[in-house]
Design a protein around this motif. Structure first.
Motif, PDB file in Angstrom:
ATOM      1  N   VAL A   5       0.095  12.057  10.739  1.00  0.00           N
ATOM      2  CA  VAL A   5       0.547  11.101   9.731  1.00  0.00           C
ATOM      3  C   VAL A   5      -0.651  10.218   9.413  1.00  0.00           C
ATOM      4  CG1 VAL A   5       2.118   9.227   9.165  1.00  0.00           C
ATOM      5  CG2 VAL A   5       2.915  11.145  10.574  1.00  0.00           C
ATOM      6  N   TYR A   6      -0.993  10.142   8.149  1.00  0.00           N
ATOM      7  CA  TYR A   6      -2.147   9.364   7.704  1.00  0.00           C
ATOM      8  C   TYR A   6      -1.657   8.070   7.063  1.00  0.00           C
ATOM      9  CZ  TYR A   6      -5.295  13.219   8.684  1.00  0.00           C
ATOM     10  OH  TYR A   6      -6.033  14.192   9.322  1.00  0.00           O
ATOM     11  N   TYR A   7      -2.257   6.975   7.514  1.00  0.00           N
ATOM     12  CA  TYR A   7      -1.900   5.651   7.009  1.00  0.00           C
ATOM     13  C   TYR A   7      -3.108   4.996   6.339  1.00  0.00           C
ATOM     14  CZ  TYR A   7       1.991   5.898  10.370  1.00  0.00           C
ATOM     15  OH  TYR A   7       3.100   6.261  11.084  1.00  0.00           O
ATOM     16  N   CYS A   8      -2.846   4.319   5.228  1.00  0.00           N
ATOM     17  CA  CYS A   8      -3.851   3.400   4.724  1.00  0.00           C
ATOM     18  C   CYS A   8      -3.411   1.986   5.107  1.00  0.00           C
ATOM     19  CB  CYS A   8      -4.062   3.539   3.225  1.00  0.00           C
ATOM     20  SG  CYS A   8      -2.622   3.234   2.173  1.00  0.00           S
ATOM     21  N   ALA A   9      -4.380   1.125   5.268  1.00  0.00           N
ATOM     22  CA  ALA A   9      -4.090  -0.220   5.735  1.00  0.00           C
ATOM     23  C   ALA A   9      -5.163  -1.188   5.261  1.00  0.00           C
ATOM     24  CB  ALA A   9      -4.013  -0.242   7.264  1.00  0.00           C
ATOM     25  N   TRP A  68       0.195  -2.304   5.820  1.00  0.00           N
ATOM     26  CA  TRP A  68       0.155  -0.862   6.062  1.00  0.00           C
ATOM     27  C   TRP A  68       0.944  -0.139   4.990  1.00  0.00           C
ATOM     28  CZ3 TRP A  68      -1.470   1.710  10.808  1.00  0.00           C
ATOM     29  CH2 TRP A  68      -1.984   0.851  11.773  1.00  0.00           C
ATOM     30  N   GLY A  69       0.500   1.077   4.657  1.00  0.00           N
ATOM     31  CA  GLY A  69       1.342   1.963   3.895  1.00  0.00           C
ATOM     32  C   GLY A  69       2.392   2.575   4.797  1.00  0.00           C
ATOM     33  N   GLN A  70       3.325   3.281   4.225  1.00  0.00           N
ATOM     34  CA  GLN A  70       4.400   3.871   5.025  1.00  0.00           C
ATOM     35  C   GLN A  70       3.946   5.115   5.773  1.00  0.00           C
ATOM     36  OE1 GLN A  70       7.392   4.756   2.075  1.00  0.00           O
ATOM     37  NE2 GLN A  70       6.518   6.732   1.571  1.00  0.00           N
ATOM     38  N   GLY A  71       2.802   5.658   5.376  1.00  0.00           N
ATOM     39  CA  GLY A  71       2.282   6.856   6.021  1.00  0.00           C
ATOM     40  C   GLY A  71       2.679   8.111   5.271  1.00  0.00           C
ATOM     41  N   THR A  72       1.792   9.091   5.319  1.00  0.00           N
ATOM     42  CA  THR A  72       2.087  10.382   4.711  1.00  0.00           C
ATOM     43  C   THR A  72       1.714  11.476   5.699  1.00  0.00           C
ATOM     44  OG1 THR A  72       1.751  11.769   2.744  1.00  0.00           O
ATOM     45  CG2 THR A  72      -0.178  10.606   3.563  1.00  0.00           C
ATOM     46  N   TRP A  79      -8.423   3.561   6.767  1.00  0.00           N
ATOM     47  CA  TRP A  79      -7.587   4.745   7.008  1.00  0.00           C
ATOM     48  C   TRP A  79      -7.426   4.939   8.520  1.00  0.00           C
ATOM     49  CZ3 TRP A  79      -4.826   7.222   3.416  1.00  0.00           C
ATOM     50  CH2 TRP A  79      -5.186   7.072   2.073  1.00  0.00           C
ATOM     51  N   ILE A  80      -6.202   5.265   8.899  1.00  0.00           N
ATOM     52  CA  ILE A  80      -5.819   5.475  10.298  1.00  0.00           C
ATOM     53  C   ILE A  80      -4.894   6.679  10.327  1.00  0.00           C
ATOM     54  CG2 ILE A  80      -4.509   4.474  12.229  1.00  0.00           C
ATOM     55  CD1 ILE A  80      -5.378   1.694  11.074  1.00  0.00           C
ATOM     56  N   ARG A  81      -4.903   7.417  11.397  1.00  0.00           N
ATOM     57  CA  ARG A  81      -3.990   8.553  11.499  1.00  0.00           C
ATOM     58  C   ARG A  81      -3.345   8.608  12.873  1.00  0.00           C
ATOM     59  NH1 ARG A  81      -7.861  14.012  11.629  1.00  0.00           N
ATOM     60  NH2 ARG A  81      -8.737  13.670  13.729  1.00  0.00           N
ATOM     61  N   LEU A 112       0.842  -1.190   0.000  1.00  0.00           N
ATOM     62  CA  LEU A 112       0.000   0.000   0.000  1.00  0.00           C
ATOM     63  C   LEU A 112       0.883   1.248   0.000  1.00  0.00           C
ATOM     64  CD1 LEU A 112      -2.501  -1.103   2.813  1.00  0.00           C
ATOM     65  CD2 LEU A 112      -2.708  -1.451   0.357  1.00  0.00           C
ATOM     66  N   GLN A 113       0.432   2.283  -0.709  1.00  0.00           N
ATOM     67  CA  GLN A 113       1.201   3.515  -0.787  1.00  0.00           C
ATOM     68  C   GLN A 113       0.261   4.697  -0.791  1.00  0.00           C
ATOM     69  OE1 GLN A 113       4.791   4.131  -0.996  1.00  0.00           O
ATOM     70  NE2 GLN A 113       3.842   6.079  -0.426  1.00  0.00           N
TER      71      GLN A 113
END
Length: 119
Positions: free
Chosen positions: A94-98, A109-113, A38-40, A4-5
């Motif tokens: 920091v917002y993560y998709c998972a 998990w994505g690396q977070g943005t 989505w998680i932050r 995921l990105q």
């Protein structure tokens, strides 16, 4: 193994809409057991669940964010999206998709943005 990105702007002005995209690769988006999530994590705080889109296409959101949140998906593009409206500096995080797998839990998990809300 699915990867995921996240992508999207790193700076959003107050009152605007924060929009992020999560690109999915290495796996299917159309299983009956994967919930795209989505998680932050705000600075200095713990993880906060925002919401997910279920295999059915139904969406579920955190009660505290529900009025401002929309999650959608485009399986043909292998991506899902987050829109958070009327942002304030408290939405800086920091917002993560998972991926939440109904058998294994949060297993990708994505690396977070990092997104900053500031004028």
């Amino acid at each position: 193994q699915v990867q995921l990105q996240e992508s999207g702007p790193g700076l959003v002005k107050p009152s605007q809409t924060l929009s992020l995209t999560c690109a999915v690769s290495g796996g299917s988006m159309t299983t009956n057991y994967d919930y795209w999530t989505w998680i932050r994590q705000p600075p200095g705080k713990g993880l906060e669940w925002i919401g997910y889109i279920a295999p059915s296409g139904n969406t579920y959101y955190s009660p505290s964010l529900k009025s401002r949140t929309s999650i959608s998906r485009d399986t043909s593009k292998y991506q899902f999206n987050l829109h958070l409206s009327s942002v304030t500096p408290e939405d800086t995080a920091v917002y993560y998709c998972a991926r939440f797998n109904s058998h294994y839990g949060l297993d990708s998990w994505g690396q977070g943005t990092h997104v900053t809300v500031s004028s």
